[in-house]
Design an enzyme around this catalytic site. Structure first.
Site: not given
Ligand code: IPM
Ligand code: MG
Length: 368
Positions: A143, A193, A225, A249, A253
């Site tokens: 990042y 990884k 993975d 990240d 999710d």
């Molecule tokens: C998160 C989001 C952010 C990230 C984006 C919006 C920059 O996806 O907080 O997970 O990738 O960190």
């Molecule tokens: Mg995110």
């Protein structure tokens, strides 16, 4: 203002302002029992900051945050800012604030509540009892690594990003993960990884070294993975999942989807001197301003603030218990399935606030 906790409130865009004000409502309600405790100061971030000041994170916001004990953030982004140059997108506000405040560890709990087990994308029997915590490194890795950019050579463009981790960056986030595991089920799964990436080999080596200071904590390593697969296959076996910025990240999710209720998930981003709390869900521009947003993730984020920044465990637990009680009664915002008519954002906030006050007033209510 000695003795007060100063909270920087950054509502942001979309449903950010609606849900943040419910979180503030609950904190103010707690003051009925605690006495005056918090001082709130509001700042701009994201798209609303771009509109007002032409940058996603104005200097004034940084200074408000620096003077605060903790930051409560709503959400940033929306379609009206999508066409902006990359450095002028609302999301930059988020990335910049993480870096400016040195928030190197991001905690994203994913807990499946029994009342809402049917919301999961997985079958109830597989997901029931899931209670894991993703510990994501937040200020390093691909990042923020340099060189980065889109360049040209031999008549063709190429894009570059750099994954880079220094030992101390891995070390400090690893310590946080092990410390958290100590107060949980004492298990850390480090995700990398290492079969392909040098940064991951170093990651694995440093995490293993740090683990020697925590002999009572079980450590295992998974390739990312494989971890993505295991999270679906055996979600209940995970306790603390420690990983890099990019992998965290993605996996967070995925973990959110295990619970099926992204509208309920809080997060905390911690540094040495600062901390920021925000719901995992985004700005949901499609429902903004329609009183439909679920404020529970923002309220749960405020609970994390009480726990991690202010060490007010009993109050934190009261807020979290209030959320569960209100849900158990069948109260639902439109994002959650239920039998009764859904309530508005602010009605949900009112109910959690009232329940929190009731719990705090009860002498029987004690943290375990
Ligand atoms: C998160 C989001 C952010 C990230 C984006 C919006 C920059 O996806 O907080 O997970 O990738 O960190
Ligand atoms: Mg995110």
């Amino acid at each position: 203002m000695h003795g007060f906790y100063r909270i920087a409130v950054l509502p942001g865009d979309g449903i950010g302002p609606e849900v943040t004000s419910e979180a503030v409502k609950v904190l103010k309600a707690a003051e009925e029992v605690l006495g005056p405790t918090f001082r709130f100061q509001t700042g701009l971030i994201g798209g609303c900051a771009l509109d007002a000041t032409a940058v996603p994170l104005p200097p004034e916001t940084i200074s408000i945050c620096n003077q605060a004990h903790a930051v409560l953030l709503g959400a940033v982004g929306g379609p009206q800012w999508d066409s902006k140059r990359p450095e002028l997108r609302p999301e930059q506000g988020l990335l910049q604030i993480r870096q400016r405040l040195g928030l190197y560890v991001n905690l994203r709990p994913a807990k499946v509540m029994e009342t809402l087990v049917s919301l999961s994308a997985l079958k109830p029997d597989r997901v029931r009892g899931t209670n894991l915590m993703i510990v994501r490194e937040l200020t390093g890795g691909i990042y923020f690594g340099n060189p980065r950019g889109i360049f040209s050579k031999d008549g063709e463009r190429y894009g570059v990003n750099t994954e880079i981790y220094r030992e101390h960056e891995i070390e400090r986030v690893a310590h946080r993960a092990f410390q958290l595991a100590q107060a949980r089920r004492r298990k850390v799964t480090s995700v990398d990884k290492a079969n392909v990436l040098e940064t991951s080999r170093l990651w694995r080596e440093v995490v293993t070294r740090v683990s020697r200071s925590y002999p009572h904590i079980e450590l295992d390593h998974l390739y990312v993975d494989n971890c993505a697969m295991q999270l679906i296959d055996r979600p209940t076996s995970f306790d603390v999942v420690l990983t890099s910025n990019m992998f965290g990240d993605i996996l967070s999710d995925e973990a959110a989807m295990l619970t099926g209720s992204i509208g309920l998930l809080p997060s905390a981003s911690l540094g040495e001197h600062s901390a920021l709390y925000e719901p995992v869900h985004g700005s949901a521009p499609d429902i903004a301003g329609r009183k439909r947003a679920n404020p529970l993730a923002a309220i749960a984020s405020a609970a994390l603030m009480l726990r991690f920044s202010f060490r007010m465990e009993r109050v934190a637990l009261a807020v979290e218990t209030a959320i569960e009680k209100v849900l158990k009664r069948g109260v639902r915002t439109p994002d959650l399935p239920g039998r009764s008519r859904p309530v508005t954002t602010s009605r949900m906030g009112d109910l959690v606030a009232a329940e929190t006050v009731k719990l705090l007033k009860s002498p029987k209510f004690r943290p375990p």
